[in-house]
Scaffold this active site. Structure first.
Site, PDB file in Angstrom:
ATOM      1  N   GLU A 149       0.805  -1.134   0.067  1.00 40.32           N
ATOM      2  CA  GLU A 149      -0.013  -0.013   0.078  1.00 40.32           C
ATOM      3  C   GLU A 149       0.854   1.333   0.174  1.00 40.32           C
ATOM      4  O   GLU A 149       0.665   2.074  -0.746  1.00 40.32           O
ATOM      5  CB  GLU A 149      -0.941   0.037   1.441  1.00 40.32           C
ATOM      6  CG  GLU A 149      -1.972  -0.690   1.262  1.00 40.32           C
ATOM      7  CD  GLU A 149      -2.954  -1.106   0.095  1.00 40.32           C
ATOM      8  OE1 GLU A 149      -3.287   0.038  -0.418  1.00 40.32           O
ATOM      9  OE2 GLU A 149      -3.015  -2.265  -0.619  1.00 40.32           O
ATOM     10  N   TRP A 182       1.884   2.028  -3.407  1.00 39.96           N
ATOM     11  CA  TRP A 182       0.822   2.604  -4.134  1.00 39.96           C
ATOM     12  C   TRP A 182       1.096   4.184  -4.035  1.00 39.96           C
ATOM     13  O   TRP A 182       1.032   4.832  -5.042  1.00 39.96           O
ATOM     14  CB  TRP A 182      -0.623   2.397  -3.728  1.00 39.96           C
ATOM     15  CG  TRP A 182      -1.132   1.148  -4.532  1.00 39.96           C
ATOM     16  CD1 TRP A 182      -1.319  -0.112  -4.136  1.00 39.96           C
ATOM     17  CD2 TRP A 182      -1.625   1.178  -5.781  1.00 39.96           C
ATOM     18  NE1 TRP A 182      -2.046  -0.836  -4.916  1.00 39.96           N
ATOM     19  CE2 TRP A 182      -1.972  -0.122  -6.120  1.00 39.96           C
ATOM     20  CE3 TRP A 182      -1.529   2.125  -7.031  1.00 39.96           C
ATOM     21  CZ2 TRP A 182      -2.637  -0.623  -7.287  1.00 39.96           C
ATOM     22  CZ3 TRP A 182      -2.013   1.898  -8.097  1.00 39.96           C
ATOM     23  CH2 TRP A 182      -2.605   0.290  -8.388  1.00 39.96           C
ATOM     24  N   TRP A 211     -20.053  13.425 -19.948  1.00 41.58           N
ATOM     25  CA  TRP A 211     -20.506  13.406 -18.560  1.00 41.58           C
ATOM     26  C   TRP A 211     -21.753  14.439 -18.314  1.00 41.58           C
ATOM     27  O   TRP A 211     -21.853  15.066 -19.373  1.00 41.58           O
ATOM     28  CB  TRP A 211     -19.445  14.108 -17.701  1.00 41.58           C
ATOM     29  CG  TRP A 211     -17.904  13.588 -17.840  1.00 41.58           C
ATOM     30  CD1 TRP A 211     -16.754  13.749 -18.686  1.00 41.58           C
ATOM     31  CD2 TRP A 211     -17.640  12.295 -17.329  1.00 41.58           C
ATOM     32  NE1 TRP A 211     -15.704  12.885 -18.171  1.00 41.58           N
ATOM     33  CE2 TRP A 211     -16.366  11.979 -17.651  1.00 41.58           C
ATOM     34  CE3 TRP A 211     -18.514  11.056 -16.629  1.00 41.58           C
ATOM     35  CZ2 TRP A 211     -15.533  10.786 -17.229  1.00 41.58           C
ATOM     36  CZ3 TRP A 211     -17.551  10.165 -16.150  1.00 41.58           C
ATOM     37  CH2 TRP A 211     -16.374  10.034 -16.616  1.00 41.58           C
ATOM     38  N   ASN A 234     -10.264   3.526   2.642  1.00 41.43           N
ATOM     39  CA  ASN A 234     -10.222   3.426   1.241  1.00 41.43           C
ATOM     40  C   ASN A 234     -11.142   2.660   0.473  1.00 41.43           C
ATOM     41  O   ASN A 234     -11.785   3.116  -0.748  1.00 41.43           O
ATOM     42  CB  ASN A 234      -9.039   2.635   1.206  1.00 41.43           C
ATOM     43  CG  ASN A 234      -8.320   2.675  -0.324  1.00 41.43           C
ATOM     44  OD1 ASN A 234      -8.222   3.411  -1.185  1.00 41.43           O
ATOM     45  ND2 ASN A 234      -8.226   1.279  -0.724  1.00 41.43           N
ATOM     46  N   TRP A 276     -14.975  12.862 -13.005  1.00 41.12           N
ATOM     47  CA  TRP A 276     -14.220  12.553 -11.904  1.00 41.12           C
ATOM     48  C   TRP A 276     -13.685  13.917 -11.348  1.00 41.12           C
ATOM     49  O   TRP A 276     -13.349  13.891 -10.158  1.00 41.12           O
ATOM     50  CB  TRP A 276     -13.411  11.633 -12.269  1.00 41.12           C
ATOM     51  CG  TRP A 276     -12.455  11.982 -13.560  1.00 41.12           C
ATOM     52  CD1 TRP A 276     -12.413  11.623 -14.797  1.00 41.12           C
ATOM     53  CD2 TRP A 276     -10.836  12.515 -13.324  1.00 41.12           C
ATOM     54  NE1 TRP A 276     -11.316  12.169 -15.186  1.00 41.12           N
ATOM     55  CE2 TRP A 276     -10.489  12.702 -14.423  1.00 41.12           C
ATOM     56  CE3 TRP A 276     -10.250  13.160 -12.156  1.00 41.12           C
ATOM     57  CZ2 TRP A 276      -9.202  13.411 -14.799  1.00 41.12           C
ATOM     58  CZ3 TRP A 276      -9.040  13.804 -12.586  1.00 41.12           C
ATOM     59  CH2 TRP A 276      -8.664  13.821 -13.663  1.00 41.12           C
ATOM     60  N   TRP A 322      -8.428   8.814  -8.080  1.00 45.21           N
ATOM     61  CA  TRP A 322      -9.886   9.216  -9.240  1.00 45.21           C
ATOM     62  C   TRP A 322      -9.801   8.704 -10.355  1.00 45.21           C
ATOM     63  O   TRP A 322     -10.648   8.156 -11.148  1.00 45.21           O
ATOM     64  CB  TRP A 322     -10.024  10.974  -9.162  1.00 45.21           C
ATOM     65  CG  TRP A 322     -10.871  11.054  -7.798  1.00 45.21           C
ATOM     66  CD1 TRP A 322     -10.312  11.600  -6.623  1.00 45.21           C
ATOM     67  CD2 TRP A 322     -12.105  10.839  -7.618  1.00 45.21           C
ATOM     68  NE1 TRP A 322     -11.177  11.989  -5.841  1.00 45.21           N
ATOM     69  CE2 TRP A 322     -12.419  11.502  -6.329  1.00 45.21           C
ATOM     70  CE3 TRP A 322     -13.191  10.521  -8.285  1.00 45.21           C
ATOM     71  CZ2 TRP A 322     -13.893  11.407  -5.893  1.00 45.21           C
ATOM     72  CZ3 TRP A 322     -14.263  10.416  -7.910  1.00 45.21           C
ATOM     73  CH2 TRP A 322     -14.881  10.766  -6.741  1.00 45.21           C
TER      74      TRP A 322
HETATM   75  C1  LIG Z   1     -10.946   8.418  -5.238  1.00 40.10           C
HETATM   76  C2  LIG Z   1      -9.597   8.280  -4.051  1.00 40.10           C
HETATM   77  C3  LIG Z   1      -8.993   9.489  -3.647  1.00 40.10           C
HETATM   78  C4  LIG Z   1      -8.093   9.202  -2.725  1.00 40.10           C
HETATM   79  N1  LIG Z   1      -7.483  10.271  -2.316  1.00 40.10           N
HETATM   80  C5  LIG Z   1      -6.220  10.094  -1.597  1.00 40.10           C
HETATM   81  C6  LIG Z   1      -5.721  11.480  -1.202  1.00 40.10           C
HETATM   82  O1  LIG Z   1      -5.845  12.501  -1.468  1.00 40.10           O
HETATM   83  N2  LIG Z   1      -4.608  11.584  -0.195  1.00 40.10           N
HETATM   84  C7  LIG Z   1      -4.252  10.085   0.324  1.00 40.10           C
HETATM   85  O2  LIG Z   1      -3.276   9.907   0.958  1.00 40.10           O
HETATM   86  N3  LIG Z   1      -4.740   8.883  -0.267  1.00 40.10           N
HETATM   87  C8  LIG Z   1      -5.921   9.012  -1.170  1.00 40.10           C
HETATM   88  N4  LIG Z   1      -6.482   7.886  -1.733  1.00 40.10           N
HETATM   89  C9  LIG Z   1      -6.077   6.359  -1.166  1.00 40.10           C
HETATM   90  C10 LIG Z   1      -6.425   5.822   0.002  1.00 40.10           C
HETATM   91  O3  LIG Z   1      -7.728   5.836   0.193  1.00 40.10           O
HETATM   92  C11 LIG Z   1      -5.754   6.572   1.383  1.00 40.10           C
HETATM   93  O4  LIG Z   1      -4.314   6.777   1.272  1.00 40.10           O
HETATM   94  C12 LIG Z   1      -6.100   5.618   2.496  1.00 40.10           C
HETATM   95  O5  LIG Z   1      -7.439   5.292   2.571  1.00 40.10           O
HETATM   96  C13 LIG Z   1      -5.693   6.281   3.929  1.00 40.10           C
HETATM   97  O6  LIG Z   1      -5.793   5.666   4.961  1.00 40.10           O
HETATM   98  P1  LIG Z   1      -4.736   4.897   5.633  1.00 40.10           P
HETATM   99  O7  LIG Z   1      -3.596   5.755   6.134  1.00 40.10           O
HETATM  100  O8  LIG Z   1      -5.494   4.028   7.014  1.00 40.10           O
HETATM  101  O9  LIG Z   1      -4.354   3.732   4.845  1.00 40.10           O
HETATM  102  P2  LIG Z   1      -3.298   2.390   5.042  1.00 40.10           P
HETATM  103  O10 LIG Z   1      -4.403   1.149   4.476  1.00 40.10           O
HETATM  104  O11 LIG Z   1      -2.914   2.252   6.475  1.00 40.10           O
HETATM  105  O12 LIG Z   1      -2.211   2.489   4.092  1.00 40.10           O
HETATM  106  C14 LIG Z   1      -0.944   3.120   4.485  1.00 40.10           C
HETATM  107  C15 LIG Z   1      -0.773   4.268   3.486  1.00 40.10           C
HETATM  108  O13 LIG Z   1      -0.274   3.716   2.127  1.00 40.10           O
HETATM  109  C16 LIG Z   1      -0.742   4.714   1.427  1.00 40.10           C
HETATM  110  N5  LIG Z   1      -2.055   4.127   0.528  1.00 40.10           N
HETATM  111  C17 LIG Z   1      -2.712   3.364   0.738  1.00 40.10           C
HETATM  112  N6  LIG Z   1      -3.703   3.200  -0.248  1.00 40.10           N
HETATM  113  C18 LIG Z   1      -3.190   4.040  -1.199  1.00 40.10           C
HETATM  114  C19 LIG Z   1      -3.780   4.320  -2.374  1.00 40.10           C
HETATM  115  N7  LIG Z   1      -4.829   3.617  -3.001  1.00 40.10           N
HETATM  116  N8  LIG Z   1      -3.115   5.267  -3.270  1.00 40.10           N
HETATM  117  C20 LIG Z   1      -1.993   5.872  -2.732  1.00 40.10           C
HETATM  118  N9  LIG Z   1      -1.585   5.674  -1.353  1.00 40.10           N
HETATM  119  C21 LIG Z   1      -2.068   4.705  -0.849  1.00 40.10           C
HETATM  120  C22 LIG Z   1      -1.474   5.959   2.359  1.00 40.10           C
HETATM  121  O14 LIG Z   1      -0.129   6.761   2.053  1.00 40.10           O
HETATM  122  C23 LIG Z   1      -1.408   5.296   3.546  1.00 40.10           C
HETATM  123  O15 LIG Z   1      -1.432   6.149   4.365  1.00 40.10           O
HETATM  124  C24 LIG Z   1      -7.680   7.753  -2.403  1.00 40.10           C
HETATM  125  C25 LIG Z   1      -8.456   6.792  -2.838  1.00 40.10           C
HETATM  126  C26 LIG Z   1      -9.514   7.001  -3.654  1.00 40.10           C
HETATM  127  C27 LIG Z   1     -10.051   5.760  -4.046  1.00 40.10           C
END
Ligand SMILES: Cc1cc2nc3c(=O)[nH]c(=O)nc-3n(C[C@H](O)[C@H](O)[C@H](O)COP(=O)(O)OP(=O)(O)OC[C@H]3O[C@@H](n4cnc5c(N)ncnc54)[C@H](O)[C@@H]3O)c2cc1C
Length: 476
Positions: A274, A277, A305, A340, A358, A381
């Site tokens: 993650e 990502w 759209w 997420n 989007w 997005w």
């Molecule tokens: C439409 C959409 C918009 C999003 N916008 C953002 C945003 O503006 N900022 C943001 O930080 N994340 C964004 N995310 C990704 C993700 O949802 C969040 O990073 C995550 O929910 C943060 O929660 P956590 O720290 O508990 O994640 P955890 O599951 O604990 O993951 C640890 C870290 O991994 C990174 N991570 C995890 N999933 C993703 C992912 N899909 N993409 C990129 N990094 C990821 C984050 O830095 C996160 O803090 C978005 C996802 C979607 C679907």
């Protein structure tokens, strides 16, 4: 003005509001000169990507924490608001500073600012890596190109064997003259709506100490179960470290090494993936500066759209009549964060069932997320909309009812954020319109009154989205 002998090295803080594992801070100290820490709030250079409301709240508290930490080392944080190029050049000239150290951002506007600063100072701007695990240019495909697919990108990161060991915070800091500083309190970063701020306050502790406490708590109590729990929005299945990572209160490098000190296993592996990502999104933005505005797959520019402001407002307010969507949007409004899995559901609903661009969702997230991050937000997005690199195919349309039943089986998440449905029979909590009249009555639910009727029929919305997609495919 100071003399050249005493001229400080300027440390320009950006998205790296911490003292530990801070390459730019260490490099400034290594000059042997006094260090002058500066932060600039720039609302003009980012254009549409000036900080959103929730980020402003976070920044206020994060800067308060940073100021406190620097104060412990006898240093003052100089705060200035305005055009970063002019301000950094002015401070550098005043201080007769020849070296300015800063963290290199992947955001296109920040890179433009860096080039302009470098051109407008007589000294040197040193851009150090403070936010990502690796320098984006160190990751290339075998043919030397940029990665567009996540899995080989992640494999390439893992093949590098991990980032270098994080450095500790300095024990002392030599400081000198400080220029005029704004008062943080005068920046007005806190929202006028007190109830909004209270939800944020109840959920978060911005700052380096808060970040470390959350990381340690997650690693001790959450990491082991992450593989199973991370997709269930009710409960604490994920780290909630994203805003701390975005503001750089903890570095991805620190987290990487903390995670690797835990026993190996599936959860550890998935969590690192993650984090990768995040690295991937940063890399994609680095190579595609238009990511926040335009679809990477050009045929999506032709998508028809819809323009439906009432539907957009219903989505923003969590009043769509689709419970898991409404719960997510209300979680976002109340806490500045959304799980997420639910981000994917609400985004798919907006782009596909409602057929709204989007970019509308991206903009709303930008304003309301405490972790709003140009690369992650735009990258995700575009991923959901099917128009990004390595994106989910457009025709894979999440059914929010099935998603709710699978990932919020007991309905606890919906009950928490949509209290109108708190007494609803679990069988119908994700589709109250299917409930018999007596079930609705027992739960105290009157559709169209206590809780909205669905603003879109899910089957019809799906068919409309698929038809629009078929059309762009046929003309491209
Ligand atoms: C439409 C959409 C918009 C999003 N916008 C953002 C945003 O503006 N900022 C943001 O930080 N994340 C964004 N995310 C990704 C993700 O949802 C969040 O990073 C995550 O929910 C943060 O929660 P956590 O720290 O508990 O994640 P955890 O599951 O604990 O993951 C640890 C870290 O991994 C990174 N991570 C995890 N999933 C993703 C992912 N899909 N993409 C990129 N990094 C990821 C984050 O830095 C996160 O803090 C978005 C996802 C979607 C679907």
């Amino acid at each position: 003005m100071t003399t050249t002998a005493a001229a400080p090295a300027i440390l320009w803080f950006r998205d790296d509001l911490r003292l530990t594992d801070h390459a730019a801070l260490l490099a400034a100290i290594d000059t042997g000169r006094p260090v002058l820490p500066v932060f600039v709030l720039d609302d003009t250079s980012p254009g549409p990507w000036a900080l959103g409301g929730a980020s402003r709240w976070w920044l206020h508290h994060s800067l308060t924490a940073l100021r406190h930490s620097l104060g412990g080392l006898g240093a003052e944080l100089t705060l200035r608001r305005g055009d970063s190029v002019a301000i950094i050049a002015e401070i550098a000239a005043q201080a007769a500073a020849t070296d300015i150290f800063t963290g290199g951002s992947v955001d296109p506007w920040a890179r433009r600012v860096d080039r302009a600063v470098a051109a407008s100072i007589s000294g040197k701007l040193h851009r150090m890596r403070t936010t990502t695990l690796f320098h984006p240019d160190s990751l290339r495909t075998k043919s030397g190109g940029a990665f567009s697919v996540y899995t080989p990108f992640a494999d390439a990161c893992l093949a590098l064997g991990g980032p270098c060991v994080p450095s500790p915070a300095p024990a002392t800091l030599r400081t000198a003259w400080a220029p005029r500083s704004d008062r943080l309190e005068d920046w007005g970063l806190l929202p006028a709506k007190a109830d909004w701020a209270s939800g944020l306050r109840d959920t978060w502790t911005p700052g380096e100490t808060g970040a470390m406490e959350r990381a340690e708590a997650f690693l001790s109590h959450g990491l082991a179960g992450y593989a199973d729990a991370r997709d269930r929005p009710a409960g604490d299945g994920t780290s909630m470290l994203s805003p701390h990572l975005h503001f750089g209160e903890i570095s991805a490098t620190q987290l990487w090494h903390m995670v690797h000190r835990r026993p190996p296993g599936e959860s550890r592996k998935i969590f690192i993936r993650e984090l990768l990502w995040r690295e991937f999104c940063a890399n994609v933005l680095w190579h595609n500066p238009g990511l926040p505005e335009a679809p990477l797959k050009p045929e999506f520019a032709k998508m028809l759209w819809r323009d439906d402001r009432p539907a957009l407002i219903a989505w923003q307010k969590g009043q769509t009549g689709t419970p898991i969507v409404d719960a997510g949007m209300r979680q976002l409004w109340r806490t500045g964060w959304m799980h997420n899995r639910v981000r994917m559901i609400v985004a798919s609903f907006l782009v596909k069932h409602l057929m709204l661009p989007w970019q509308h969702g991206e903009a709303w997230f930008w304003d309301t997320l405490v972790d709003a991050d140009l690369a992650n937000n735009a990258g995700n997005w575009q991923w959901v909309a099917g128009c990004g690199t390595d994106a989910a195919p457009f025709f894979r349309i999440f059914n929010p009812v099935l998603q709710g039943r699978k990932f919020d089986a007991g309905g606890d998440y919906v009950r928490h954020f949509v209290p109108e449905l708190a007494r609803m029979d679990t069988r119908y909590i994700h589709a109250p319109w299917e409930a018999p009249a007596d079930v609705l009555a027992n739960a105290g639910v009157i559709l169209g009154d206590t809780y909205p009727n669905p603003i879109v029929d899910l089957a019809a919305g799906r068919a409309r989205a698929l038809a629009a997609y078929a059309q762009i495919r046929s003309v491209s």
